[in-house]
Motif scaffolding. Structure first.
Motif, PDB file in Angstrom:
ATOM      1  N   ALA A   1       0.816  -1.222   0.000  1.00 43.88           N
ATOM      2  CA  ALA A   1       0.000   0.000   0.000  1.00 43.88           C
ATOM      3  C   ALA A   1       0.846   1.267   0.000  1.00 43.88           C
ATOM      4  O   ALA A   1       0.396   2.324  -0.466  1.00 43.88           O
ATOM      5  CB  ALA A   1      -0.949   0.004   1.192  1.00 43.88           C
ATOM      6  N   ASN A   2       2.080   1.178   0.496  1.00 49.47           N
ATOM      7  CA  ASN A   2       2.945   2.354   0.545  1.00 49.47           C
ATOM      8  C   ASN A   2       3.377   2.829  -0.830  1.00 49.47           C
ATOM      9  O   ASN A   2       3.895   3.941  -0.978  1.00 49.47           O
ATOM     10  CB  ASN A   2       4.199   2.063   1.385  1.00 49.47           C
ATOM     11  CG  ASN A   2       3.884   1.805   2.845  1.00 49.47           C
ATOM     12  OD1 ASN A   2       4.506   0.964   3.473  1.00 49.47           O
ATOM     13  ND2 ASN A   2       2.916   2.514   3.406  1.00 49.47           N
ATOM     14  N   HIS A   3       3.159   2.011  -1.836  1.00 47.31           N
ATOM     15  CA  HIS A   3       3.611   2.354  -3.183  1.00 47.31           C
ATOM     16  C   HIS A   3       2.520   2.998  -4.045  1.00 47.31           C
ATOM     17  O   HIS A   3       2.786   3.347  -5.195  1.00 47.31           O
ATOM     18  CB  HIS A   3       4.154   1.104  -3.874  1.00 47.31           C
ATOM     19  CG  HIS A   3       5.389   0.557  -3.229  1.00 47.31           C
ATOM     20  ND1 HIS A   3       6.659   0.971  -3.562  1.00 47.31           N
ATOM     21  CD2 HIS A   3       5.553  -0.345  -2.226  1.00 47.31           C
ATOM     22  CE1 HIS A   3       7.547   0.333  -2.819  1.00 47.31           C
ATOM     23  NE2 HIS A   3       6.899  -0.475  -1.999  1.00 47.31           N
ATOM     24  N   HIS A   4       1.293   3.127  -3.487  1.00 46.35           N
ATOM     25  CA  HIS A   4       0.233   3.742  -4.300  1.00 46.35           C
ATOM     26  C   HIS A   4      -0.840   4.436  -3.463  1.00 46.35           C
ATOM     27  O   HIS A   4      -1.262   5.546  -3.782  1.00 46.35           O
ATOM     28  CB  HIS A   4      -0.424   2.708  -5.220  1.00 46.35           C
ATOM     29  CG  HIS A   4      -0.967   1.506  -4.497  1.00 46.35           C
ATOM     30  ND1 HIS A   4      -2.226   1.470  -3.947  1.00 46.35           N
ATOM     31  CD2 HIS A   4      -0.409   0.299  -4.223  1.00 46.35           C
ATOM     32  CE1 HIS A   4      -2.428   0.301  -3.373  1.00 46.35           C
ATOM     33  NE2 HIS A   4      -1.352  -0.435  -3.521  1.00 46.35           N
ATOM     34  N   LEU A   5      -1.267   3.825  -2.393  1.00 43.31           N
ATOM     35  CA  LEU A   5      -2.403   4.352  -1.629  1.00 43.31           C
ATOM     36  C   LEU A   5      -2.149   5.752  -1.091  1.00 43.31           C
ATOM     37  O   LEU A   5      -3.060   6.582  -1.038  1.00 43.31           O
ATOM     38  CB  LEU A   5      -2.744   3.406  -0.468  1.00 43.31           C
ATOM     39  CG  LEU A   5      -3.867   3.894   0.473  1.00 43.31           C
ATOM     40  CD1 LEU A   5      -5.188   3.966  -0.275  1.00 43.31           C
ATOM     41  CD2 LEU A   5      -3.979   2.995   1.686  1.00 43.31           C
ATOM     42  N   LEU A   6      -0.924   6.052  -0.699  1.00 43.03           N
ATOM     43  CA  LEU A   6      -0.622   7.317  -0.034  1.00 43.03           C
ATOM     44  C   LEU A   6      -0.901   8.530  -0.916  1.00 43.03           C
ATOM     45  O   LEU A   6      -1.067   9.640  -0.402  1.00 43.03           O
ATOM     46  CB  LEU A   6       0.838   7.323   0.426  1.00 43.03           C
ATOM     47  CG  LEU A   6       1.217   6.195   1.396  1.00 43.03           C
ATOM     48  CD1 LEU A   6       2.671   6.292   1.809  1.00 43.03           C
ATOM     49  CD2 LEU A   6       0.309   6.188   2.623  1.00 43.03           C
ATOM     50  N   GLU A   7      -0.954   8.340  -2.223  1.00 43.21           N
ATOM     51  CA  GLU A   7      -1.289   9.440  -3.130  1.00 43.21           C
ATOM     52  C   GLU A   7      -2.781   9.519  -3.417  1.00 43.21           C
ATOM     53  O   GLU A   7      -3.226  10.391  -4.152  1.00 43.21           O
ATOM     54  CB  GLU A   7      -0.513   9.305  -4.441  1.00 43.21           C
ATOM     55  CG  GLU A   7       0.987   9.474  -4.295  1.00 43.21           C
ATOM     56  CD  GLU A   7       1.389  10.854  -3.785  1.00 43.21           C
ATOM     57  OE1 GLU A   7       0.593  11.806  -3.929  1.00 43.21           O
ATOM     58  OE2 GLU A   7       2.498  10.965  -3.217  1.00 43.21           O
ATOM     59  N   GLY A   8      -3.552   8.624  -2.844  1.00 46.89           N
ATOM     60  CA  GLY A   8      -4.991   8.594  -3.117  1.00 46.89           C
ATOM     61  C   GLY A   8      -5.846   8.970  -1.934  1.00 46.89           C
ATOM     62  O   GLY A   8      -6.962   8.466  -1.795  1.00 46.89           O
ATOM     63  N   LEU A   9      -5.323   9.840  -1.077  1.00 49.99           N
ATOM     64  CA  LEU A   9      -6.007  10.153   0.174  1.00 49.99           C
ATOM     65  C   LEU A   9      -6.746  11.488   0.166  1.00 49.99           C
ATOM     66  O   LEU A   9      -7.354  11.856   1.176  1.00 49.99           O
ATOM     67  CB  LEU A   9      -4.991  10.139   1.324  1.00 49.99           C
ATOM     68  CG  LEU A   9      -4.192   8.840   1.504  1.00 49.99           C
ATOM     69  CD1 LEU A   9      -3.164   9.007   2.607  1.00 49.99           C
ATOM     70  CD2 LEU A   9      -5.115   7.664   1.801  1.00 49.99           C
ATOM     71  N   LYS A  10      -6.714  12.222  -0.939  1.00 47.26           N
ATOM     72  CA  LYS A  10      -7.312  13.560  -0.948  1.00 47.26           C
ATOM     73  C   LYS A  10      -8.816  13.559  -1.167  1.00 47.26           C
ATOM     74  O   LYS A  10      -9.550  14.334  -0.557  1.00 47.26           O
ATOM     75  CB  LYS A  10      -6.649  14.414  -2.030  1.00 47.26           C
ATOM     76  CG  LYS A  10      -5.233  14.846  -1.693  1.00 47.26           C
ATOM     77  CD  LYS A  10      -4.699  15.822  -2.729  1.00 47.26           C
ATOM     78  CE  LYS A  10      -3.314  16.337  -2.349  1.00 47.26           C
ATOM     79  NZ  LYS A  10      -2.802  17.315  -3.340  1.00 47.26           N
ATOM     80  N   HIS A  11      -9.286  12.680  -2.048  1.00 46.02           N
ATOM     81  CA  HIS A  11     -10.697  12.708  -2.434  1.00 46.02           C
ATOM     82  C   HIS A  11     -11.280  11.296  -2.388  1.00 46.02           C
ATOM     83  O   HIS A  11     -10.581  10.329  -2.683  1.00 46.02           O
ATOM     84  CB  HIS A  11     -10.845  13.287  -3.852  1.00 46.02           C
ATOM     85  CG  HIS A  11     -10.144  14.586  -4.052  1.00 46.02           C
ATOM     86  ND1 HIS A  11     -10.549  15.760  -3.477  1.00 46.02           N
ATOM     87  CD2 HIS A  11      -9.017  14.886  -4.762  1.00 46.02           C
ATOM     88  CE1 HIS A  11      -9.733  16.737  -3.824  1.00 46.02           C
ATOM     89  NE2 HIS A  11      -8.781  16.232  -4.603  1.00 46.02           N
ATOM     90  N   PRO A  12     -12.573  11.158  -2.067  1.00 46.61           N
ATOM     91  CA  PRO A  12     -13.484  12.207  -1.605  1.00 46.61           C
ATOM     92  C   PRO A  12     -13.275  12.471  -0.114  1.00 46.61           C
ATOM     93  O   PRO A  12     -12.595  11.698   0.578  1.00 46.61           O
ATOM     94  CB  PRO A  12     -14.862  11.615  -1.862  1.00 46.61           C
ATOM     95  CG  PRO A  12     -14.647  10.141  -1.698  1.00 46.61           C
ATOM     96  CD  PRO A  12     -13.265   9.866  -2.235  1.00 46.61           C
TER      97      PRO A  12
END
Length: 328
Positions: free
Chosen positions: A232-243
């Protein structure tokens, strides 16, 4: 019996399944190069726990489809797991496994799969789920985990860290910690109510994270997701803004290698900065299998209490039943 009382019978499920499945008559001359476990929903979750534990000697995959993977052959062990025995995907795989000449073992409470196994004289653990009054597969995972474990043990498929004393130890520890886990689960259910729960785990507890998310869906009628670290550290961390929705992260386990624990710490810090609530739960036991079983009980109880908090029918799965009815 209510759902909580049924869940608390997990140690009895485990004890029954281990004692009974050890007596399953299995050929001792089978050459097994890989394992395919065919099962859907709760019937496959026990195998998922064993798959990620690293305890099995040969490659193992979980097959959630109508047909076996292309590599399945005479040297493949195919485990047909269906709590009810009427799962159409598993029944389809049963025919495919027979045609391919695979080695076949069944785990079921009966149904069409039980009849097919008896007709074809294949070995199986056919259990009476007397300690699962809900009759739902997700509440009978003890039968699956310990049934599969006993079969793998008898076929000498474990690396050696899953001896009988480890199984009994896990059951005894579970019995000793029932009340504390129950109290923890009640507290967690109150904390996550009204929020989108996302489960995080690593290594041998990833199977538990999967189970937790599925139970949130079926028992608490709640949308959920699960992630494994470090992936998850390789993708999820950039997907936390929305919604922008209330989200709670639940981290399972604390007995990981130092590098994984550092990843947990940094991930939790980032999630909190993004406005997520962060919760953690772990047992004090270092034995991996004991951790898996206690975490299973914890997630089962959390989702039951959460469903009750929402006023939901925590046992029935009416939308899934509707889908199956329409499909047929």
């Amino acid at each position: 019996m209510d759902i909580v009382s049924s869940i608390l019978e997990l140690p009895k499920q485990c004890r029954q399944a281990w004692e009974e499945a050890l007596t399953t008559d299995l050929p001792q001359d089978w050459k097994i190069n890989n394992i395919v476990v065919c099962g859907m929903g709760g019937s496959a979750l026990g195998a998922h726990t064993l798959q990620v534990s690293g305890s099995v000697k040969v490659p193992m995959v979980i097959n959630n489809n109508y047909f076996l993977p292309s590599f399945a052959s005479e040297e493949s062990l195919v485990v047909l797991a269906s709590y009810s025995g009427n799962t159409e995907e598993v029944l389809s795989c049963a025919k495919d496994a027979k045609e391919k000449g695979c080695k076949i073992v069944g785990i079921t409470s009966g149904g069409k799969l039980g009849e097919w196994i008896k007709l074809n004289n294949f070995p199986a653990y056919i259990f009476d789920p007397k300690f699962n009054s809900t009759k739902q597969p997700r509440m009978g995972i003890g039968y699956n985990i310990f049934g599969v474990s006993a079969i793998f043990h008898n076929l000498n498929l474990f690396n050696g860290n899953y001896a009988e004393d480890i199984m009994w130890n896990a059951i005894n520890i579970l019995e000793d910690n029932l009340e504390q886990i129950k109290t923890d689960a009640q507290d967690f259910a109150k904390k996550i109510a009204g929020k989108f729960p996302v489960i995080f785990a690593s290594d041998y507890l990833v199977g538990n994270a999967h189970i937790f998310a599925n139970q949130l869906n079926e028992t608490a009628k709640t949308f959920s997701a699960y992630y494994s670290l470090p992936e998850a550290n390789h993708h999820l961390l950039e997907g936390l803004k929305h919604p922008k929705i209330p989200t709670v992260a639940i981290f399972l386990g604390k007995h990981y290698p130092a590098r994984i624990l550092e990843r947990f710490k940094i991930t939790q810090e980032i999630l909190e900065k993004k406005g997520w609530e962060v919760l953690s739960w772990s047992t004090d036991q270092e034995d991996q299998f004991a951790q898996c079983i206690q975490t299973l009980l914890f997630s089962s109880l959390v989702t039951a209490y959460l469903g009750l908090e929402y006023g939901e029918d925590t046992i029935g799965i009416p939308t899934v039943d509707y889908f199956k009815e329409k499909l047929n």
